[in-house]
Scaffold this active site. Sequence first.
Site, PDB file in Angstrom:
ATOM      1  N   ARG A   1      10.036  41.207   1.767  1.00  0.00           N
ATOM      2  CA  ARG A   1      10.576  41.167   0.316  1.00  0.00           C
ATOM      3  C   ARG A   1      11.863  41.813   0.001  1.00  0.00           C
ATOM      4  O   ARG A   1      12.538  41.570  -1.021  1.00  0.00           O
ATOM      5  CB  ARG A   1       9.418  41.576  -0.696  1.00  0.00           C
ATOM      6  CG  ARG A   1       9.519  43.171  -0.541  1.00  0.00           C
ATOM      7  CD  ARG A   1       8.524  43.886  -1.697  1.00  0.00           C
ATOM      8  NE  ARG A   1       8.378  45.210  -1.744  1.00  0.00           N
ATOM      9  CZ  ARG A   1       7.869  45.780  -2.364  1.00  0.00           C
ATOM     10  NH1 ARG A   1       7.537  45.477  -3.692  1.00  0.00           N
ATOM     11  NH2 ARG A   1       7.584  47.187  -2.577  1.00  0.00           N
TER      12      ARG A   1
ATOM     13  N   HIS B   1       2.925  38.556  -4.696  1.00  0.00           N
ATOM     14  CA  HIS B   1       2.700  39.500  -5.682  1.00  0.00           C
ATOM     15  C   HIS B   1       3.108  38.684  -7.009  1.00  0.00           C
ATOM     16  O   HIS B   1       4.120  39.334  -7.628  1.00  0.00           O
ATOM     17  CB  HIS B   1       3.355  40.557  -5.240  1.00  0.00           C
ATOM     18  CG  HIS B   1       3.028  41.850  -5.997  1.00  0.00           C
ATOM     19  ND1 HIS B   1       2.941  41.834  -7.462  1.00  0.00           N
ATOM     20  CD2 HIS B   1       2.783  42.865  -5.639  1.00  0.00           C
ATOM     21  CE1 HIS B   1       2.844  43.019  -7.690  1.00  0.00           C
ATOM     22  NE2 HIS B   1       2.528  43.823  -6.582  1.00  0.00           N
TER      23      HIS B   1
ATOM     24  N   GLN C   1       5.686  50.400   1.579  1.00  0.00           N
ATOM     25  CA  GLN C   1       5.014  49.674   0.772  1.00  0.00           C
ATOM     26  C   GLN C   1       5.442  47.983   0.983  1.00  0.00           C
ATOM     27  O   GLN C   1       6.398  47.876   0.559  1.00  0.00           O
ATOM     28  CB  GLN C   1       5.131  50.368  -0.760  1.00  0.00           C
ATOM     29  CG  GLN C   1       4.797  49.422  -1.787  1.00  0.00           C
ATOM     30  CD  GLN C   1       3.270  49.995  -2.410  1.00  0.00           C
ATOM     31  OE1 GLN C   1       2.496  50.540  -1.738  1.00  0.00           O
ATOM     32  NE2 GLN C   1       3.060  49.543  -3.598  1.00  0.00           N
TER      33      GLN C   1
ATOM     34  N   ARG D   1      12.156  43.290  -9.033  1.00  0.00           N
ATOM     35  CA  ARG D   1      10.918  43.672 -10.055  1.00  0.00           C
ATOM     36  C   ARG D   1      10.604  42.460 -10.727  1.00  0.00           C
ATOM     37  O   ARG D   1      11.079  42.207 -11.974  1.00  0.00           O
ATOM     38  CB  ARG D   1      11.148  45.058 -10.894  1.00  0.00           C
ATOM     39  CG  ARG D   1       9.946  45.170 -11.608  1.00  0.00           C
ATOM     40  CD  ARG D   1       8.879  45.756 -10.997  1.00  0.00           C
ATOM     41  NE  ARG D   1       9.151  46.957 -10.275  1.00  0.00           N
ATOM     42  CZ  ARG D   1       8.185  47.407  -9.417  1.00  0.00           C
ATOM     43  NH1 ARG D   1       7.242  46.924  -9.081  1.00  0.00           N
ATOM     44  NH2 ARG D   1       8.533  48.670  -8.834  1.00  0.00           N
TER      45      ARG D   1
ATOM     46  N   ASP E   1      -5.856  48.237 -11.146  1.00  0.00           N
ATOM     47  CA  ASP E   1      -5.009  47.916  -9.884  1.00  0.00           C
ATOM     48  C   ASP E   1      -6.277  47.868  -8.793  1.00  0.00           C
ATOM     49  O   ASP E   1      -6.615  48.836  -8.120  1.00  0.00           O
ATOM     50  CB  ASP E   1      -4.138  49.321  -9.672  1.00  0.00           C
ATOM     51  CG  ASP E   1      -3.310  48.817  -8.086  1.00  0.00           C
ATOM     52  OD1 ASP E   1      -2.327  49.874  -7.805  1.00  0.00           O
ATOM     53  OD2 ASP E   1      -3.386  47.935  -7.518  1.00  0.00           O
TER      54      ASP E   1
ATOM     55  N   GLU F   1      -2.390  38.369  -7.864  1.00  0.00           N
ATOM     56  CA  GLU F   1      -1.742  38.098  -6.657  1.00  0.00           C
ATOM     57  C   GLU F   1      -2.753  37.505  -5.444  1.00  0.00           C
ATOM     58  O   GLU F   1      -3.872  38.136  -5.179  1.00  0.00           O
ATOM     59  CB  GLU F   1      -1.373  39.346  -5.953  1.00  0.00           C
ATOM     60  CG  GLU F   1      -0.608  40.356  -7.015  1.00  0.00           C
ATOM     61  CD  GLU F   1      -0.467  41.604  -6.715  1.00  0.00           C
ATOM     62  OE1 GLU F   1      -0.424  42.362  -7.676  1.00  0.00           O
ATOM     63  OE2 GLU F   1      -0.564  41.875  -5.557  1.00  0.00           O
TER      64      GLU F   1
HETATM   65  O1  TA6 Z   1      -0.061  44.747  -6.038  1.00  0.00           O
HETATM   66  C1  TA6 Z   1      -0.416  46.094  -6.903  1.00  0.00           C
HETATM   67  C2  TA6 Z   1       0.285  47.137  -6.097  1.00  0.00           C
HETATM   68  O2  TA6 Z   1      -0.043  47.417  -4.857  1.00  0.00           O
HETATM   69  C3  TA6 Z   1       0.278  48.564  -7.187  1.00  0.00           C
HETATM   70  O3  TA6 Z   1      -0.425  49.424  -6.335  1.00  0.00           O
HETATM   71  C4  TA6 Z   1       1.670  48.901  -7.363  1.00  0.00           C
HETATM   72  O4  TA6 Z   1       2.171  49.681  -6.718  1.00  0.00           O
HETATM   73  C5  TA6 Z   1       2.439  47.518  -7.407  1.00  0.00           C
HETATM   74  O5  TA6 Z   1       1.615  46.839  -6.183  1.00  0.00           O
HETATM   75  C6  TA6 Z   1       3.763  47.503  -7.402  1.00  0.00           C
HETATM   76  O6  TA6 Z   1       4.265  47.929  -6.170  1.00  0.00           O
HETATM   77  P1  TA6 Z   1       5.898  48.129  -5.842  1.00  0.00           P
HETATM   78  O7  TA6 Z   1       6.166  48.688  -4.600  1.00  0.00           O
HETATM   79  O8  TA6 Z   1       6.497  46.629  -5.950  1.00  0.00           O
HETATM   80  O9  TA6 Z   1       6.331  49.226  -6.880  1.00  0.00           O
END
Ligand code: TA6
EC number: 5.1.3.15
Length: 315
Positions: free
Chosen positions: A92, A168, A87, A69, A213, A272
């Site tokens: 990563r 990111h 996601q 994080r 966001d 990002e």
């Molecule tokens: O880049 C923004 C985003 O897509 C947000 O929607 C939020 O979820 C963030 O990334 C963090 O994502 P993560 O999967 O690292 O918790």
Amino acid sequence: MAASGSERVAVEKCKGINGLDKVVLREPRGSTAEVYLYGAHVTSWKNDHGEELLFVSSKAMFKPPKAIRGGIPVCFPQFGSHGSLEQHGFARNRFWSIDTDPPPFPTNSKSFIDLILKPSEEDMQKWPHSYEFRLRVALGTGGDLMLTSRIRNTNADGKPFTFTFAYHTYFSVSDISEVRVEGLETLDYLDNLQNKERSTEQGDALTFESEVDKIYLGTPTKIAILDHEKKRTFVLRKDGLPDAVVWNPWDKKAKTMADFGDDEYKHMLCVEAAVVGKPITLKPGEEWKGRLELSAVPSSYCSGQLDPQKVLQNS
Ligand code: TA6
């Protein structure tokens, strides 16, 4: 042999948190950067005063399969929930290798490392494509941080593949309510808080007073993040990355994230460099390149009147 004060090792391979392999880059004037092979994840970038410029949560878990994080996670082959994969894709939370035989790629930096990711059997189940993802992380003279990704389609079955991508980046800021972002004014964006609804940004610099966001489409190649209190401006330059995502979870979302402190939203902002609006499609043999360059410069800021053009022109 430990480096003496005078003799700074430009590239040092060592162990980091939880024994994870990392590489430390040092630049003669004092700037440094740290990259974990887990996720090819930059977790530190310090200026020549030793000040940390990236945010990493005090609750970050350096434990696979959880992504770290903070710092600069690399989102590939999918940004966010723009697809059927997990996601932000899987790059990563994979272990990368040091690329000992990279194709020629001239640089005037001595402080750089080449990393490479190729698909595992497990990945092929999820995303049935062969690729070579090379990432170079370099510290420039003067302490700029450069990340260059080269992704090549090595499918033997003639199939193209399509992906989205983001660096990111979590910037460390003194106080989010005192930060402004220049360069995204009047642009169209997809609002992730409104079901990716498309809207147009207002004409002034971005300021922050609640969760944000947004995915800005077709941005300039230069964006400035002005930290008033620190009199510091981050200048983000990007190439091959037409979009930019701006994210701050604010207080409520912060409380829902186990690897993020409740008040840490006050001291970070994600801006990002990304490809989301128009995904990249590569045929076998084709290669895509996406470059990010970050600089931290003293803000020519005084008493409330910011001249964005001066910031973007002079830096
Ligand atoms: O880049 C923004 C985003 O897509 C947000 O929607 C939020 O979820 C963030 O990334 C963090 O994502 P993560 O999967 O690292 O918790």
